[in-house]
Design an enzyme around this catalytic site. Structure first.
Site, short mmCIF file in Angstrom:
data_model
loop_
_atom_site.label_atom_id
_atom_site.label_comp_id
_atom_site.label_asym_id
_atom_site.label_seq_id
_atom_site.Cartn_x
_atom_site.Cartn_y
_atom_site.Cartn_z
N ARG A 38 27.36 45.57 55.22
CA ARG A 38 26.82 45.57 53.86
C ARG A 38 26.70 46.99 53.31
NH1 ARG A 38 25.89 40.53 52.72
NH2 ARG A 38 25.37 39.04 54.36
N HIS A 68 36.66 42.67 61.49
CA HIS A 68 36.26 42.11 60.19
C HIS A 68 35.88 43.24 59.24
CE1 HIS A 68 34.46 39.57 57.17
NE2 HIS A 68 34.52 38.48 57.92
N TYR A 71 31.61 43.24 54.07
CA TYR A 71 31.48 42.34 52.93
C TYR A 71 31.57 43.09 51.59
CZ TYR A 71 29.57 39.05 56.40
OH TYR A 71 29.38 38.23 57.47
N HIS A 108 38.01 39.43 53.35
CA HIS A 108 37.70 38.47 52.29
C HIS A 108 38.58 38.80 51.08
CE1 HIS A 108 33.40 37.24 53.77
NE2 HIS A 108 34.34 37.07 54.69
N GLU A 143 40.86 35.52 54.48
CA GLU A 143 39.97 34.46 54.93
C GLU A 143 39.82 33.39 53.85
OE1 GLU A 143 35.39 33.85 56.58
OE2 GLU A 143 36.35 35.82 56.68
N ASP A 177 38.09 29.40 57.85
CA ASP A 177 36.67 29.24 58.17
C ASP A 177 36.28 27.80 57.89
OD1 ASP A 177 33.74 29.13 57.63
OD2 ASP A 177 33.84 31.27 58.08
N HIS A 180 33.53 27.39 55.24
CA HIS A 180 34.01 27.75 53.91
C HIS A 180 34.91 26.67 53.31
CE1 HIS A 180 33.47 32.35 54.78
NE2 HIS A 180 32.33 31.68 54.79
N HIS A 211 37.46 30.50 62.17
CA HIS A 211 36.02 30.72 62.26
C HIS A 211 35.37 29.36 62.42
CE1 HIS A 211 35.85 34.89 60.07
NE2 HIS A 211 36.24 34.99 61.32
N ASP A 224 28.46 28.11 50.94
CA ASP A 224 28.66 29.04 52.06
C ASP A 224 27.36 29.36 52.79
OD1 ASP A 224 29.56 30.86 53.91
OD2 ASP A 224 30.00 32.45 52.48
N HIS A 226 26.21 28.84 56.74
CA HIS A 226 26.62 28.42 58.07
C HIS A 226 25.47 27.72 58.80
CE1 HIS A 226 29.96 31.74 58.39
NE2 HIS A 226 30.01 31.06 57.26
N GLU A 256 30.68 31.93 64.28
CA GLU A 256 29.84 32.74 63.39
C GLU A 256 28.56 31.97 63.04
OE1 GLU A 256 32.79 35.48 60.74
OE2 GLU A 256 32.44 33.44 60.05
#
Length: 279
Positions: A38, A68, A71, A108, A143, A177, A180, A211, A224, A226, A256
């Site tokens: 982040r 990865h 974000y 992403h 993704e 994912d 997602h 994922h 979204d 999880h 995840e």
């Protein structure tokens, strides 16, 4: 070929430490953030650490891992500051990943933030075209996303649009994912039908990573959120099917789920047992 099952590994301590953590919980693959997820802070390069990690991977036959992107990296950004950060972080990540030939770089697709889907997708194509060196060997994964807000990648056709327009030297794959795509409206409770749709639109050869996440929200919610496997709207039976699906055999399955790290070994063992038909 047996399932490769792993999870997201905390990056603290460096690459070799991540390999050790993955092996300690029975994982034979793993995912990590290339930098603060982040933010943008990144660990200083340590060649000795990289070599120790590579040796550990070779000795344990760990043939694929997932790096990865943060974000905060939005390849569709219009804001000059956000776009500058995206370019800097992306190019730096690709340079570092040249040391890891087994690493797949998960990205992403970004948010169009008011430009509209078509403009956002064109900006993503432009970003990849302009920032992936011609000699880059790293496979970049787009993704699949839930499609919340202005998020791109909530429809397989959007990923196909990008794949068809990037230069040939850009090695693109897809990370699917499960949370997602379920939230985007693809019912992974019938995973075979979702794979059929993916194959028609994109082609299964492009699918490189899955994922593995349950969803806290119903089909098509575009939320979204999880959930642990079997504790969400998708349900455990679907993940047994995914783990046993021959068309994705051998692909890294990355958990995840919102599971404490100390419980990861049990979670991985349960999914592996499902893959082998022993539970």
């Amino acid at each position: 070929m047996g399932a490769k099952i792993g999870c997201h590994i905390p990056a603290a301590g460096g690459y070799a430490a991540m390999v050790e953590r993955a092996l300690s919980i029975g994982a034979d693959t793993f995912q990590y953030f290339t930098r603060n997820p982040r933010g943008g802070a990144v660990r200083a390069y340590d060649g000795a650490d990289v070599q120790m990690a590579l040796q550990g991977m070779r000795e344990s036959n760990m043939t694929a891992i997932v790096a990865h992107a943060p974000y905060t990296l939005n390849p569709c950004a219009v804001n000059p500051r956000a776009r500058s950060f995206a370019q800097q972080a992306f190019c730096d990540d690709l340079q570092r990943l040249q040391e890891f030939p087994m690493a797949l770089y998960n990205l992403h697709p970004g948010c169009h933030v008011g430009q509209g889907i078509a403009e956002g997708l064109d900006r993503l194509v432009e970003f990849l075209r302009d920032n992936v060196p011609e000699d880059c060997q790293t496979v970049i994964l787009l993704e699949t996303m839930a499609g919340k807000g202005s998020e791109l990648g909530g429809d397989f056709s959007q990923l196909r649009y990008v794949i068809d327009r990037v230069p040939a030297h850009v090695r693109l794959g897809v990370c699917l994912d499960t949370c997602h795509v379920f939230d985007a409206g693809y019912d992974v409770r019938d995973f075979g039908a979702v794979l059929d749709a993916f194959d028609r639109e994109i082609g299964l050869a492009r699918l490189k990573v899955i994922h593995i996440n349950d969803s806290m929200n119903p089909l098509g919610s575009r939320k979204d959120r999880h959930a642990k496997l079997g504790e969400g709207e998708i349900g455990w039976a679907a993940f047994v099917t995914i783990a046993r699906e021959e068309r994705v055999a051998g692909l890294p399955l990355i958990l995840e789920t919102p599971t404490p790290f100390e419980e990861r070994a049990e979670e991985i063992a349960r999914l592996r047992a499902a893959a082998t038909g022993t539970n």
